[in-house]
Design an enzyme around this catalytic site. Structure first.
Site, PDB file in Angstrom:
ATOM      1  CE1 TYR A  11      -4.703  -1.809   4.721  1.00 62.22           C
ATOM      2  CE2 TYR A  11      -3.528   0.163   4.017  1.00 62.22           C
ATOM      3  CZ  TYR A  11      -4.122  -1.048   3.723  1.00 62.22           C
ATOM      4  OH  TYR A  11      -4.124  -1.493   2.423  1.00 62.22           O
ATOM      5  CD  GLU A  16      -2.890   5.466   3.571  1.00 64.06           C
ATOM      6  OE1 GLU A  16      -2.427   5.935   4.628  1.00 64.06           O
ATOM      7  OE2 GLU A  16      -3.651   6.090   2.821  1.00 64.06           O
ATOM      8  CB  SER A  70      -0.905   0.018   1.236  1.00 64.02           C
ATOM      9  OG  SER A  70      -1.564   1.269   1.371  1.00 64.02           O
TER      10      SER A  70
END
Length: 321
Positions: free
Chosen positions: A151, A129, A127
């Site tokens: 996450y 992120e 990801s």
């Protein structure tokens, strides 16, 4: 036509469903996992009209024996690990479940693949992120990780596990560092689908307001059916490498909202209100990507940018995409 076998962990999600369709079109035998395969409705697979073409099997990613049995039973050539809690926002409410499902699940897939008597290629869903705040600079495969949510911490841990198993055990294992990618199959807990669904109801006469936390965040939004092709391409390379997958175009959430309402002939400012309680504890302001390696080595690039993504999500014939 291929005679390959693929095991998709998390087959019922957005990416798992589109990836299943792609691999079936390429002649793969597709196995798909769910925590409770007998009890799951596999609604997305039904919407894509491919549920009956996939062999489903129960697998709990955090349980090594369950993972090992799934791999031994399916005997895959390729494993796509897309399972685990997938919402950044929800990870602040359920940090332990998020970290366990993603990190331990990835470890179990890697270890089980190492132990079965067959060479397996492994794709891990990373990801953007993980990069955290790059202060507006485009992130590529060499950008340091600086996770800012449970996450992202979990995905970063899984990323390093994949790297370690690739180096230490010579596994063919790679991570696709995917930036935001959307489709009509997105759950409503994701802000893009929340915007699309609410705007459609307002266009149909609803008097509700679209409530959002902030509009100044900026993301690179792509189209999920295109991104799953990049996943497949990564496992067709002679050696395993990590790739950033993105459009290379960044837009603010305000622009996403404005485009959505504009497509419906509405003025977004009349239908949106900001609610401070919806702001996350930590938030990435700008997410920007440099996907040039994927273009150069995989021959892949995104055809749909943000406006085309919005149009695709708004379409009443959404499952033809």
């Amino acid at each position: 036509m291929s005679d390959k076998v693929a095991l998709i962990c998390g087959v019922s999600g957005q990416d798992g469903s589109y990836l299943s369709r792609l691999l079936l079109q390429k002649g793969y035998k597709v196995w798909g996992t769910s925590r409770d395969a007998q009890g799951s409705s596999f609604a997305n697979l039904v919407k894509l009209q491919i549920k009956n073409d996939i062999t489903t099997i129960s697998m709990v990613p955090e349980d090594f024996r369950s993972v090992f049995v799934a791999l031994k039973t399916s005997q895959p050539d390729e494993v796509y690990y897309l399972a685990g809690q997938s919402s950044v926002g929800l990870s602040f409410e359920q940090p332990a479940e998020t970290i366990q499902s993603i990190t331990l699940g990835t470890l179990n897939i890697l270890e089980a693949s190492r132990m079965i008597n067959k060479q397996v290629k492994i794709y891990h869903a990373g990801s953007s992120e993980c990069f955290g705040d790059t202060f507006g600079l485009p992130a590529d495969e060499t950008t340091p990780l600086h996770p800012r949510s449970p996450y992202a911490v979990a995905k970063s841990s899984a990323y390093w596990l994949v790297n370690n198993y690739r180096e230490a055990y010579s596994l063919y294992a790679c991570t696709g560092i995917l930036f935001n990618h959307e489709s009509p199959l997105r759950p409503t807990r994701f802000v893009t689908q929340k915007i699309i669904s609410t705007a459609l109801r307002i266009a149909d006469g609803s008097k509700e307001k679209l409530q959002l936390g902030r509009l100044d965040i900026a993301r690179d939004w792509g189209w999920s059916p295109e991104y799953v092709e990049a996943m497949w391409l990564m496992l067709q390379q002679p050696t395993a490498e990590d790739f950033v997958i993105a459009t290379g175009e960044t837009n603010t959430l305000e622009s996403f909202v404005s485009t959505t309402f504009s497509c419906l002939g509405l003025d977004w400012q009349e239908h949106v209100e900001l609610v401070s309680g919806l702001i996350r504890p930590t938030e990435l302001l700008i997410s920007r990507a440099n996907p040039s390696k994927a273009h150069k080595k995989l021959g892949w690039q995104a055809n749909r940018k943000m406006r085309q993504v919005v149009e695709g999500m708004l379409s009443r014939k959404d499952f033809n995409y």
